[in-house]
Structures are given as C-alpha cells and as structure tokens.
Design a protein around this motif. Structure first.
Motif, PDB file in Angstrom:
ATOM      1  N   ILE A 108       0.834  -1.200   0.000  1.00 25.22           N
ATOM      2  CA  ILE A 108       0.000   0.000   0.000  1.00 25.22           C
ATOM      3  C   ILE A 108       0.872   1.254   0.000  1.00 25.22           C
ATOM      4  O   ILE A 108       0.551   2.256  -0.654  1.00 25.22           O
ATOM      5  N   SER A 109       2.031   1.199   0.693  1.00 21.15           N
ATOM      6  CA  SER A 109       2.894   2.378   0.767  1.00 21.15           C
ATOM      7  C   SER A 109       3.516   2.723  -0.581  1.00 21.15           C
ATOM      8  O   SER A 109       3.932   3.864  -0.809  1.00 21.15           O
ATOM      9  N   ALA A 110       3.612   1.726  -1.495  1.00 20.16           N
ATOM     10  CA  ALA A 110       4.239   1.959  -2.803  1.00 20.16           C
ATOM     11  C   ALA A 110       3.289   2.578  -3.817  1.00 20.16           C
ATOM     12  O   ALA A 110       3.710   2.929  -4.918  1.00 20.16           O
ATOM     13  N   VAL A 111       2.010   2.714  -3.485  1.00 17.49           N
ATOM     14  CA  VAL A 111       1.045   3.303  -4.416  1.00 17.49           C
ATOM     15  C   VAL A 111       1.363   4.789  -4.601  1.00 17.49           C
ATOM     16  O   VAL A 111       1.525   5.517  -3.620  1.00 17.49           O
ATOM     17  N   ASP A 156       9.922  13.039  -3.686  1.00 17.57           N
ATOM     18  CA  ASP A 156      11.164  12.992  -4.457  1.00 17.57           C
ATOM     19  C   ASP A 156      11.367  11.628  -5.105  1.00 17.57           C
ATOM     20  O   ASP A 156      11.859  11.519  -6.220  1.00 17.57           O
ATOM     21  N   ARG A 157      11.001  10.554  -4.390  1.00 16.58           N
ATOM     22  CA  ARG A 157      11.176   9.198  -4.899  1.00 16.58           C
ATOM     23  C   ARG A 157       9.967   8.354  -4.523  1.00 16.58           C
ATOM     24  O   ARG A 157       9.219   8.673  -3.597  1.00 16.58           O
ATOM     25  N   PHE A 158       9.783   7.266  -5.266  1.00 20.45           N
ATOM     26  CA  PHE A 158       8.691   6.348  -4.992  1.00 20.45           C
ATOM     27  C   PHE A 158       9.134   5.351  -3.912  1.00 20.45           C
ATOM     28  O   PHE A 158      10.212   4.752  -4.026  1.00 20.45           O
ATOM     29  N   PRO A 159       8.324   5.147  -2.866  1.00 19.04           N
ATOM     30  CA  PRO A 159       8.659   4.118  -1.871  1.00 19.04           C
ATOM     31  C   PRO A 159       8.649   2.736  -2.528  1.00 19.04           C
ATOM     32  O   PRO A 159       7.849   2.464  -3.421  1.00 19.04           O
ATOM     33  N   LEU A 160       9.559   1.855  -2.105  1.00 22.09           N
ATOM     34  CA  LEU A 160       9.661   0.516  -2.667  1.00 22.09           C
ATOM     35  C   LEU A 160       9.003  -0.505  -1.747  1.00 22.09           C
ATOM     36  O   LEU A 160       8.912  -0.300  -0.534  1.00 22.09           O
ATOM     37  N   VAL A 161       8.534  -1.605  -2.340  1.00 19.96           N
ATOM     38  CA  VAL A 161       7.965  -2.707  -1.563  1.00 19.96           C
ATOM     39  C   VAL A 161       9.118  -3.538  -1.017  1.00 19.96           C
ATOM     40  O   VAL A 161       9.886  -4.137  -1.772  1.00 19.96           O
ATOM     41  N   GLU A 162       9.232  -3.581   0.306  1.00 17.63           N
ATOM     42  CA  GLU A 162      10.404  -4.194   0.940  1.00 17.63           C
ATOM     43  C   GLU A 162      10.495  -5.693   0.672  1.00 17.63           C
ATOM     44  O   GLU A 162      11.581  -6.254   0.625  1.00 17.63           O
ATOM     45  N   HIS A 163       9.345  -6.364   0.514  1.00 23.77           N
ATOM     46  CA  HIS A 163       9.359  -7.814   0.327  1.00 23.77           C
ATOM     47  C   HIS A 163       9.767  -8.230  -1.082  1.00 23.77           C
ATOM     48  O   HIS A 163      10.026  -9.395  -1.338  1.00 23.77           O
ATOM     49  N   ILE A 164       9.798  -7.260  -2.021  1.00 26.98           N
ATOM     50  CA  ILE A 164      10.091  -7.590  -3.412  1.00 26.98           C
ATOM     51  C   ILE A 164      11.550  -7.277  -3.716  1.00 26.98           C
ATOM     52  O   ILE A 164      12.037  -6.184  -3.435  1.00 26.98           O
ATOM     53  N   GLU A 165      12.242  -8.236  -4.309  1.00 24.52           N
ATOM     54  CA  GLU A 165      13.633  -8.021  -4.654  1.00 24.52           C
ATOM     55  C   GLU A 165      13.723  -7.017  -5.805  1.00 24.52           C
ATOM     56  O   GLU A 165      12.976  -7.082  -6.767  1.00 24.52           O
ATOM     57  N   SER A 166      14.677  -6.092  -5.684  1.00 23.37           N
ATOM     58  CA  SER A 166      14.904  -5.158  -6.785  1.00 23.37           C
ATOM     59  C   SER A 166      15.685  -5.867  -7.881  1.00 23.37           C
ATOM     60  O   SER A 166      16.227  -6.943  -7.680  1.00 23.37           O
ATOM     61  N   ALA A 167      15.721  -5.230  -9.061  1.00 21.80           N
ATOM     62  CA  ALA A 167      16.400  -5.862 -10.184  1.00 21.80           C
ATOM     63  C   ALA A 167      17.904  -5.940  -9.968  1.00 21.80           C
ATOM     64  O   ALA A 167      18.587  -6.775 -10.524  1.00 21.80           O
ATOM     65  N   GLY A 168      18.436  -5.102  -9.108  1.00 16.01           N
ATOM     66  CA  GLY A 168      19.872  -5.103  -8.871  1.00 16.01           C
ATOM     67  C   GLY A 168      20.352  -3.706  -8.515  1.00 16.01           C
ATOM     68  O   GLY A 168      19.630  -2.729  -8.669  1.00 16.01           O
ATOM     69  N   SER A 169      21.572  -3.605  -8.012  1.00 18.92           N
ATOM     70  CA  SER A 169      22.103  -2.317  -7.608  1.00 18.92           C
ATOM     71  C   SER A 169      22.704  -1.593  -8.815  1.00 18.92           C
ATOM     72  O   SER A 169      23.102  -2.211  -9.793  1.00 18.92           O
ATOM     73  N   ARG A 170      22.749  -0.267  -8.718  1.00 20.50           N
ATOM     74  CA  ARG A 170      23.326   0.546  -9.775  1.00 20.50           C
ATOM     75  C   ARG A 170      24.474   1.360  -9.212  1.00 20.50           C
ATOM     76  O   ARG A 170      24.458   1.773  -8.067  1.00 20.50           O
ATOM     77  N   THR A 205      -9.542   5.345  -0.328  1.00 20.22           N
ATOM     78  CA  THR A 205     -10.395   5.600   0.821  1.00 20.22           C
ATOM     79  C   THR A 205     -10.112   4.587   1.917  1.00 20.22           C
ATOM     80  O   THR A 205     -10.171   3.379   1.699  1.00 20.22           O
ATOM     81  N   GLY A 206      -9.814   5.097   3.104  1.00 18.93           N
ATOM     82  CA  GLY A 206      -9.575   4.196   4.230  1.00 18.93           C
ATOM     83  C   GLY A 206      -8.174   3.653   4.288  1.00 18.93           C
ATOM     84  O   GLY A 206      -7.823   2.911   5.193  1.00 18.93           O
ATOM     85  N   ALA A 207      -7.323   4.023   3.304  1.00 22.25           N
ATOM     86  CA  ALA A 207      -5.963   3.500   3.303  1.00 22.25           C
ATOM     87  C   ALA A 207      -5.136   4.163   4.389  1.00 22.25           C
ATOM     88  O   ALA A 207      -5.369   5.293   4.787  1.00 22.25           O
ATOM     89  N   ALA A 208      -4.159   3.414   4.874  1.00 25.31           N
ATOM     90  CA  ALA A 208      -3.278   3.947   5.895  1.00 25.31           C
ATOM     91  C   ALA A 208      -2.418   5.051   5.315  1.00 25.31           C
ATOM     92  O   ALA A 208      -1.984   5.008   4.190  1.00 25.31           O
ATOM     93  N   ALA A 209      -2.168   6.092   6.082  1.00 23.90           N
ATOM     94  CA  ALA A 209      -1.353   7.207   5.608  1.00 23.90           C
ATOM     95  C   ALA A 209       0.116   6.808   5.553  1.00 23.90           C
ATOM     96  O   ALA A 209       0.559   5.978   6.292  1.00 23.90           O
TER      97      ALA A 209
END
Length: 566
Positions: free
Chosen positions: A255-258, A266-280, A562-566
């Motif tokens: 929900i936080s990544a929406v 400034d940046r989009f929050p990432l879903v912590e449980h999902i692996e990123s494609a890799g470091s840059r 509506t009703g989503a956590a802040a």
C-alpha cells in the motif's frame, strides 16, 4: 446471499524437467451473489493463475494438483473440455488483461459479439447486433453504430479493452473474473467501466473477482480483498480493513508503494518484500561512455517545439465505401525545455500516443511543424541527416512484452541501435558498452546471453530503457512505460528514470493515463481531449488549481485510497 463460486484449497503446479513449480497453494476464495472480491499482489504472486484455473484455461504444463472449484454448487475443476466450453461465457466469463490477444484480428467487432450472444442466448442475429451496439455504448465507445463493423486493429488500446469487457458481459454470466480490466484505461473510462461492473453485480445478482495491481480500483469497487504473495493468500478481509489497517507486513509495504495523488515526493517508496532488479553504480560522465559526445552545442529556445500539429487518419473499408477521416491530432502546440519532464494526459484515443509517433517520425504529420533542437524535422529529406536527429531521441513503449524481439538475446537487442548508428568501432567495444548499459539499469552484464521470455515485465522494461540509452539520447519519449507493471516494479522503473534524468540531463515527454504517476514525474502537464490540448500548466498548479472544466472532471474521477493507511 448464495455462494456462486467457491475455490477451496486450490493448488496449481507447473511441471518442468527441472522439477515442479507450485504457482498457487492452499488458496481459498469464495464469491457470493452481488459481491465483488478484489485479489491483489505482485507479478508472479499467482493472481491470474487462480483466475485461469477457475475458468479451466490453464495452459500446459500447468495443472490443478489439489483442491476444488465449485460453480453454483457444481464442481467444475474436473469437467471435460466440451462441458467447460458450454459454461464459459454463459455462466462464468473472463475479462482478459491483453485485448490484442483476446480479440480475433480477422473478425469484426460485430462478428465477435454477435456470435457469442447467439451461441449462449436465445437471440436472433438482428437482436444480438442491437444489443451489441447498446453494450458498446455502455462501455464508452463513441459512435458504436459505425464502429461495430471495424476490426480490432482500428481501435486504440483502451478502446480494445472496452470491447473485451463488452464481450465478457454480453451473455450475462453469473460469475465474472476480471483480470486487470482497467489497466489500459484512462480515469474517465475507468470510472465508467467500474460503475458498469458494479451495477451489473448489484442489479443482476452476479459475483465478480477483480484481479488488479491498482489499489485505487480496489478501494473504489471491492467489498472484500484477498492479498496474495508467492502463491498464497496472506491476508483477506473487508476492503476498509485491509487498506486502512492491514496486519501483514507485505500488505503494508504494498500500500505504501502506491503513487500519491495528493502530494509530490522525491522518490517512490519501494515494496520491501520484493527483490529489486539489482544495484546501480553512480557514473562519472567525464569518463563514462554515456557521458561522451553529449555536447550538442548551445540551444536557443526549447529543445522541442510543436506548432499546429495535425494528423488525419482514413478509417473504414476501402472497398464498399464508408471510409471517413478521423482527426487524431488537431492543431496541437507545445514546447518542452531542455531537462524538463513534460506530461501528456487524456482519455484513450485523445491523441497522446499519436503525438509520440509523430515526434519520432514513425508517422508523418498532415500539417504543422515539429522543431527539434532548432531543426524542423518535417523539412529534412536526406535520411542520413534525419537519422542524426533521431539518434538524439528514443522511445520507451507501453508494452515490455511486444516491444522487444523475442527471437534475439538481450545483448543483441541492446546492441542494435549502437550498430545501426555506428557508435562503436569494434564488436568488442559494442559488447563492453552493452554490458555496461545492462549493469547501469540494474540488470547486470550476465543477462546479455538470455532471451526476453526469461524476464519479468519490469525487467523487460529495464531492457527497453537500456536499449533507449544506447544511442546516448538527449530526449526520451515514455509512452505509458509502467501501465503494464504492478506498483512495486513501477516504483523501481520510475525511480530509475528519475535517476537517469538527473545523471544525464535527459529531457522527457511522459505520456500516461495514471494521474498520480504524472504528478510524481512531471514538471508541466498538458491535458488532451479529442486531439486537442485543453490546458497546459505546471504540475502542482494543474493538480491544485485546474483552470479547465475537463481537467477538473478528470481529477475528480481519480480513484482515491479511501480508508488507506497514511
């Protein structure tokens, strides 16, 4: 309320020579009459697998390895193919995500709708055609009496999706499984479609499972929500509870990544449980290949200036008469300054993607001027000179699946523009540049030897970005670059684009129907409608103080959490 569809302990397995892969395990879902259940989760979570299993549409080597699927009290998971064909469309129907593959390209829309209705309903062809026209009107297709005899390729992506929805609803099924039904739709048509689906469920007593990565859609339409992660349902309950006070850490992160529609981050929050494609790695433009030969000289004025642009298409049959002109772009003018991200929003068919194709030279305009870096591209006749300008602009397309060649390895895909524009002296240098580009977009050099089908949608979009960077462009056109991606992968790709723009000083034309994404990405925004620009304004002014009535209408229709956590 009676239970229409019950999925109990479902297990789906895909067999392979390397061992079985379990795509779904112990999934329990049920739908009652008049109820809408939302199923959310990331790509690969098993959402679409559940829908396909319920419809008897699992592709080999997939199979139901456990559990049951019951439709109106009758177990259907073991029915023979002919019996399932009689049920599909009549009692249980599916709205597929990809309208290109779910519509027959060789048959008109009328043929496909009428055949479905006369097969499952006691209607004559004349009655079915009349109902088909009414359905097309309901799903928001303009001039349905004329367009019903068109072929799928004559519609925009969003309008094809509306046709798919009409096709799924035409035989009045009791259960509807909607797999990402609004992904390709703008907010106004999305609101219309959601209202239509909601009305169908409430008035007809139907039940619906809506599979989506759009949490705003879930907030708008679902009565209950089931959250899937790695093939399992990790949390389920009433929509307000799941969106406003989730228990599972994955749900909270999702929900936080929406993208926020109310404030720019400034940046989009990432879903912590999902692996990123890799470091840059950050790069030094003085020594890095991407930074070389980027001195394009002084620029007096905007990088791109579009003046009175027009594009007219001829549509309809060329044999029996009835051909007509459609003004896809009608007198459009705007400027994009160097280093700016300029957004284009509007309904499907408003002309956004047509403008992208005109600017890149895929289409030739029927009127107006396109001035890039001081040069009118329409006035260039020599191909070599035109290619020199085209090298400075690249396009990232909407669909990461069809925009890369499935027969080529990733390394060859990224190398193609380097070889075409002769940007490297030797094959060894080309390979080094390709490896570096793949590394820079977070995939790593080792993926060069793999094929596109071995990657997820988000990874394929990174491949597309690497290919776009291969000519060292100064201008990127992003045509719905994340509309086919779930929220976590979308956040990764959009953060990547922001990083690249900051590093390379890129200018971007960003086309999207997703208003929250537009707010996060763009400096200025133009709102299009029916081939014309209704309003141009700085992003925050447009969202906070819109001047045009149509813009206010679009913003009002934007789904809210509506009703989503802040």
């Amino acid at each position: 309320m009676s239970v229409l569809l019950d999925i109990d302990g479902l297990k789906v397995v895909f067999e392979s020579r390397h061992g079985d892969v379990t795509a779904a395990r112990n999934v329990c879902l049920s739908i009652a009459s008049g109820e809408i259940l939302g199923v959310v989760g990331e790509s690969g979570a098993g959402k679409s697998t559940i829908g396909n299993a319920a419809m008897g549409l699992l592709e080999r080597p997939g199979k139901v390895a456990g559990g049951t699927v019951t439709l109106e009290g009758e177990r259907i998971d073991g029915l023979p193919p002919e019996a399932m064909r009689r049920l599909r469309g009549a009692k249980i129907s599916m709205i597929f995500q990809d309208p290109l593959t779910s519509l027959d390209p060789l048959r008109t829309i009328a043929e496909q709708l009428v055949t479905t209705m006369t097969t499952h309903l006691p209607l004559s062809e004349r009655e079915a055609r009349k109902r088909a026209v009414a359905l097309m009107h309901e799903v928001g297709i303009p001039d349905p009496e004329a367009r019903i005899d068109d072929y799928p390729h004559q519609f925009s992506g969003g309008m094809r999706q509306r046709v798919v929805i009409a096709l799924a609803l035409c035989a009045e099924p009791n259960v509807i499984i909607a797999d990402e039904p609004t992904t390709a739709l703008d907010v106004s048509i999305q609101a219309q479609i959601l209202d239509l689906l909601r009305k169908l469920v409430r008035t007809k007593g139907a039940g619906m499972i809506i599979i989506t990565h759009d949490m705003g859609v879930i907030a708008e339409i679902a009565d209950r929500v089931a959250v899937m992660y790695r093939g399992e349902v990790v949390e389920a309950g009433p929509t307000r509870k799941i969106l406003g006070d989730p228990d599972h850490d994955y749900t909270k992160s999702l929900i936080s990544a929406v993208p926020r529609p109310d404030v720019k981050l400034d940046r989009f929050p990432l879903v912590e449980h999902i692996e990123s494609a890799g470091s840059r790695r950050s790069l030094d433009l003085k020594t890095h290949w991407l930074g070389q030969k980027r001195d394009y000289g002084a620029l007096d004025g905007p990088l791109l200036s579009v003046r009175d642009l027009e594009m007219t298409f001829r549509v309809g049959s060329m044999f029996g008469g009835g051909r007509r002109s459609v003004n896809a772009v009608d007198g459009v003018s705007f400027d994009i300054a160097a280093g700016e991200t300029f957004g284009l929003v509007g309904e499907s068919g408003s002309g956004k993607s047509t403008i992208a194709r005109l600017v890149t030279g895929i289409y030739q305009p029927t009127g107006g001027a396109i001035v890039f870096a001081g040069t009118d591209l329409a006035g260039i006749t020599r191909r070599r000179e035109l290619n020199r300008h085209r090298r400075q602009m690249q396009m990232i397309f909407q669909d990461p699946y069809s925009s890369v060649n499935p027969r080529k390895k990733v390394g060859a895909i990224v190398a193609e523009p380097i070889l075409f524009h002769k940007l490297a002296g030797s094959r060894a240098e080309v390979n080094r540049i390709v490896a570096d580009l793949l590394d820079h977009v977070g995939l790593g050099a080792k993926v060069a030897g793999k094929y596109p089908h071995e990657f997820s949608g988000g990874q394929r979009q990174r491949i597309s970005i690497a290919r776009a960077l291969a000519t060292r462009p100064r201008f990127l056109i992003c045509d719905e670059p994340t509309s086919a991606l779930d929220v976590s992968i979308q956040a990764q790709v959009l953060n990547l684009l922001k990083d690249l723009q900051a590093e390379l000083g890129l200018t971007m034309l960003f086309i999207s129907h997703d208003l929250p994404v537009i707010r996060q990405m763009c400096d200025r925004v133009a709102v299009m409608r029916r081939g014309r620009i209704e309003e141009i304004a700085p992003t925050e002014d447009l969202f906070e103080r819109p001047q045009n009535e149509y813009t206010r209408h679009l913003l009002k229709l934007m789904p809210k959490m509506t009703g989503a956590a802040a």
